[in-house]
Design a protein around this motif. Structure first.
Motif, PDB file in Angstrom:
ATOM      1  N   GLY A  52      39.045  33.749  56.509  1.00  0.00           N
ATOM      2  CA  GLY A  52      39.598  32.833  54.552  1.00  0.00           C
ATOM      3  C   GLY A  52      40.933  33.550  54.545  1.00  0.00           C
ATOM      4  O   GLY A  52      41.277  34.779  55.319  1.00  0.00           O
ATOM      5  N   THR A  53      41.144  32.992  53.828  1.00  0.00           N
ATOM      6  CA  THR A  53      42.770  33.012  52.766  1.00  0.00           C
ATOM      7  C   THR A  53      42.621  33.793  52.062  1.00  0.00           C
ATOM      8  O   THR A  53      41.789  32.458  50.707  1.00  0.00           O
ATOM      9  CB  THR A  53      44.045  32.362  53.356  1.00  0.00           C
ATOM     10  N   PRO A  54      42.384  34.629  50.830  1.00  0.00           N
ATOM     11  CA  PRO A  54      42.066  34.660  49.722  1.00  0.00           C
ATOM     12  C   PRO A  54      43.577  34.627  48.883  1.00  0.00           C
ATOM     13  O   PRO A  54      44.696  35.147  48.894  1.00  0.00           O
ATOM     14  CB  PRO A  54      41.676  36.769  49.666  1.00  0.00           C
ATOM     15  N   THR A  55      43.333  34.031  47.741  1.00  0.00           N
ATOM     16  CA  THR A  55      44.000  34.125  46.834  1.00  0.00           C
ATOM     17  C   THR A  55      43.679  35.368  46.291  1.00  0.00           C
ATOM     18  O   THR A  55      43.641  36.386  46.146  1.00  0.00           O
ATOM     19  CB  THR A  55      43.467  32.898  45.363  1.00  0.00           C
ATOM     20  N   VAL A  56      45.008  35.648  45.098  1.00  0.00           N
ATOM     21  CA  VAL A  56      45.536  36.975  44.312  1.00  0.00           C
ATOM     22  C   VAL A  56      43.878  37.127  43.490  1.00  0.00           C
ATOM     23  O   VAL A  56      44.053  38.699  43.681  1.00  0.00           O
ATOM     24  CB  VAL A  56      46.186  36.676  43.644  1.00  0.00           C
ATOM     25  N   PRO A  57      43.771  36.484  42.508  1.00  0.00           N
ATOM     26  CA  PRO A  57      42.202  36.333  42.239  1.00  0.00           C
ATOM     27  C   PRO A  57      41.253  37.590  42.418  1.00  0.00           C
ATOM     28  O   PRO A  57      40.609  38.446  42.674  1.00  0.00           O
ATOM     29  CB  PRO A  57      41.996  35.787  41.192  1.00  0.00           C
ATOM     30  N   GLN A  58      40.623  36.758  43.745  1.00  0.00           N
ATOM     31  CA  GLN A  58      40.035  37.045  44.944  1.00  0.00           C
ATOM     32  C   GLN A  58      40.344  38.721  45.876  1.00  0.00           C
ATOM     33  O   GLN A  58      39.422  39.451  45.450  1.00  0.00           O
ATOM     34  CB  GLN A  58      39.644  36.258  46.435  1.00  0.00           C
ATOM     35  N   ALA A  59      41.588  38.659  46.001  1.00  0.00           N
ATOM     36  CA  ALA A  59      42.045  39.818  46.330  1.00  0.00           C
ATOM     37  C   ALA A  59      41.967  41.002  45.084  1.00  0.00           C
ATOM     38  O   ALA A  59      41.476  42.180  45.368  1.00  0.00           O
ATOM     39  CB  ALA A  59      43.329  40.027  47.227  1.00  0.00           C
ATOM     40  N   ARG A  60      42.031  40.957  44.328  1.00  0.00           N
ATOM     41  CA  ARG A  60      42.318  41.576  43.342  1.00  0.00           C
ATOM     42  C   ARG A  60      40.615  42.193  42.594  1.00  0.00           C
ATOM     43  O   ARG A  60      40.987  43.534  42.469  1.00  0.00           O
ATOM     44  CB  ARG A  60      42.827  41.150  42.313  1.00  0.00           C
ATOM     45  N   GLU A  61      39.949  41.065  42.721  1.00  0.00           N
ATOM     46  CA  GLU A  61      38.572  41.547  42.466  1.00  0.00           C
ATOM     47  C   GLU A  61      38.074  43.641  43.485  1.00  0.00           C
ATOM     48  O   GLU A  61      37.904  43.431  42.744  1.00  0.00           O
ATOM     49  CB  GLU A  61      37.579  40.732  42.975  1.00  0.00           C
ATOM     50  N   VAL A  62      38.431  42.963  44.566  1.00  0.00           N
ATOM     51  CA  VAL A  62      38.433  43.766  45.722  1.00  0.00           C
ATOM     52  C   VAL A  62      38.535  45.140  45.010  1.00  0.00           C
ATOM     53  O   VAL A  62      38.419  46.468  45.622  1.00  0.00           O
ATOM     54  CB  VAL A  62      38.144  42.967  47.173  1.00  0.00           C
ATOM     55  N   THR A  63      39.833  44.878  45.456  1.00  0.00           N
ATOM     56  CA  THR A  63      41.081  46.340  45.302  1.00  0.00           C
ATOM     57  C   THR A  63      40.488  46.608  43.401  1.00  0.00           C
ATOM     58  O   THR A  63      40.818  47.818  43.941  1.00  0.00           O
ATOM     59  CB  THR A  63      42.408  45.877  45.351  1.00  0.00           C
ATOM     60  N   ASP A  64      40.724  46.313  42.194  1.00  0.00           N
ATOM     61  CA  ASP A  64      40.756  46.386  41.110  1.00  0.00           C
ATOM     62  C   ASP A  64      39.055  47.721  41.252  1.00  0.00           C
ATOM     63  O   ASP A  64      39.267  48.573  40.920  1.00  0.00           O
ATOM     64  CB  ASP A  64      40.372  45.991  40.244  1.00  0.00           C
ATOM     65  N   CYS A  65      37.745  46.798  42.039  1.00  0.00           N
ATOM     66  CA  CYS A  65      36.921  47.379  41.901  1.00  0.00           C
ATOM     67  C   CYS A  65      37.237  49.000  42.873  1.00  0.00           C
ATOM     68  O   CYS A  65      36.926  49.987  42.266  1.00  0.00           O
ATOM     69  CB  CYS A  65      35.775  47.389  42.608  1.00  0.00           C
TER      70      CYS A  65
END
Length: 131
Positions: A52-65
């Motif tokens: 898939g292609t993540p949106t910025v919020p999807q990417a930030r969920e993982v990186t913020d964690c």
């Protein structure tokens, strides 16, 4: 002028072509997170995108964690998001994010309270990994 503006606004909303609309994001699968300590208070989070292609919020969920978990392990109370990018190299797509870690609330935007983020990560079922 008011009539022309009204006609223009009507056309902007009514004349849009259906194929110009952005489709909703599909499912995204991330690989194992890697956390690199660039200094005592600066971390880089790299997450491969497997599907898939993540949106910025999807990417930030993982990186913020990942940043919150890293901050917690080093006894920091806060992390501040510096940047996130999505790049592809040799056919491999990665989310790449950088965070500063601190004991006190840092100045600036995008501040993460490590304790609150840990609860969010559990709710999202983002697992702790050794980076």
């Amino acid at each position: 002028m008011r009539v022309a503006l009204g006609v223009m606004m009507t056309c902007l909303t009514a004349c849009a072509m259906p194929e110009q609309q952005t489709p909703p994001p599909g499912p995204v699968t991330f690989g194992e997170t890697t956390v690199l300590y660039l200094s005592d208070t600066l971390v880089q989070v790299i997450v491969p995108v497997e599907e898939g292609t993540p949106t910025v919020p999807q990417a930030r969920e993982v990186t913020d964690c990942a940043a919150a978990i890293s901050a917690n392990r080093k006894d920091f109370l806060f992390a501040r998001h510096v940047r996130t990018s999505l790049a592809e190299e040799a056919g491999i797509r990665n989310v790449d994010a950088v965070y500063t870690l601190s004991e006190a609330v840092p100045r600036g935007d995008f501040v993460i309270d490590v304790t609150v983020q840990a609860d969010t990560c559990r709710e999202l079922e983002v697992a702790e990994t050794d980076g």
